[in-house]
Write an enzyme that holds these catalytic residues in place. Sequence first.
Site, PDB file in Angstrom:
ATOM      1  N   GLU A 122       0.818  -1.204   0.000  1.00  0.00           N
ATOM      2  CA  GLU A 122       0.000   0.000   0.000  1.00  0.00           C
ATOM      3  C   GLU A 122       0.855   1.259   0.000  1.00  0.00           C
ATOM      4  OE1 GLU A 122      -1.230   0.657   4.603  1.00  0.00           O
ATOM      5  OE2 GLU A 122      -1.767  -1.304   3.778  1.00  0.00           O
ATOM      6  N   HIS A 180       3.778  -1.375  10.713  1.00  0.00           N
ATOM      7  CA  HIS A 180       3.379   0.033  10.640  1.00  0.00           C
ATOM      8  C   HIS A 180       2.170   0.302  11.523  1.00  0.00           C
ATOM      9  CE1 HIS A 180       0.929  -2.055   7.604  1.00  0.00           C
ATOM     10  NE2 HIS A 180      -0.006  -1.151   7.866  1.00  0.00           N
ATOM     11  N   ARG A 200      -2.586  -8.092  13.366  1.00  0.00           N
ATOM     12  CA  ARG A 200      -2.259  -7.154  14.445  1.00  0.00           C
ATOM     13  C   ARG A 200      -1.164  -7.722  15.344  1.00  0.00           C
ATOM     14  NH1 ARG A 200      -7.883  -7.169  15.683  1.00  0.00           N
ATOM     15  NH2 ARG A 200      -8.990  -5.638  14.426  1.00  0.00           N
TER      16      ARG A 200
END
Length: 325
Positions: A122, A180, A200
Amino acid sequence: MDVGMPLPPIRLQPIFRPMIWGGEFLRPWLTGEPSSELIGEAWLLCDLDGTCSRIAHPDPGKTLREFLLRFPQFVDNSGKNADGRFPLLLKFLDTKLDLSVQVHPNDEQARRLRPGSLGKTEAWVILHAEPGSRIYAGLKHGVTAADLRAAIAHGRVADVLHAFEANTGQCVFIPAGTVHAIGAGIRLFEIQQSSDVTFRLHDWDRLDPKTGKPRELHLEESFACIDFQRGPVAPADEVFVECPYFRLRRRAGRFQDCCGDACRILVAFDPHSTDRSLVGELHMGNDRHIELRNGDTWLLPAARSYSCALHDTATILECEPRFGP
């Protein structure tokens, strides 16, 4: 629309996603309607199973999937997009709180860990940042898997993450495998592979207000995907990303171009406006001029020329899918 006629550009409706870290900005900005819940994401273009964008113009209500099944040449004029799905997902994010510390798999890892899913590389463009807001992008130099596990166990994850102050206009490229987190007080645009797979690592020890319990972590999946060789990720002042999955660039003023074998997506916004004000015009061939409004997402067909005339403070984020060699 007639199959034999030149295909027109299409405008897409946003899909709003409530999140525990979301804010109150996106729904009023994009619809003019008040928001009764915290909206973290507005999906501007999506072609996932179970969640697909709908067309606002010129075929209101029809899904993007229905449209592309009828007109596959709209997206790809070369025949390289084998499965016919739109390969990208575009969104706006509004963060009232910090997002979790997370990582996304690459294509190979996604096939193994979440069969049927793509990986997720992304890029972000920061549209607004409150003073002191932070971006966490990559691990600090030399951080190992053992270091990261120890930091998670002792609640010191932030100590091993590379972080910088967010500033409006920055562009951040996040390849799959990069640890991130997006901090509180940020609005940004995101372009990514068409995937909703997130693992996560850490959620700042908070509780989900709906359940009163911590959200699920995915530690082993995360460690299977992290690229410990990547190190810190620095922001760029120029918005230009070219990778195997997409190209992203910022455009302003007056310009003209041709879509070539792949479609283009134009996301229009004015950082000085918080409503659906007019920000410019789009023109394609003999079609009439089309108004560009703040927050609009337009999908332009492959193999057609176009031109834009933007107001002084307006910007287009121009996205193009990549289909491989």
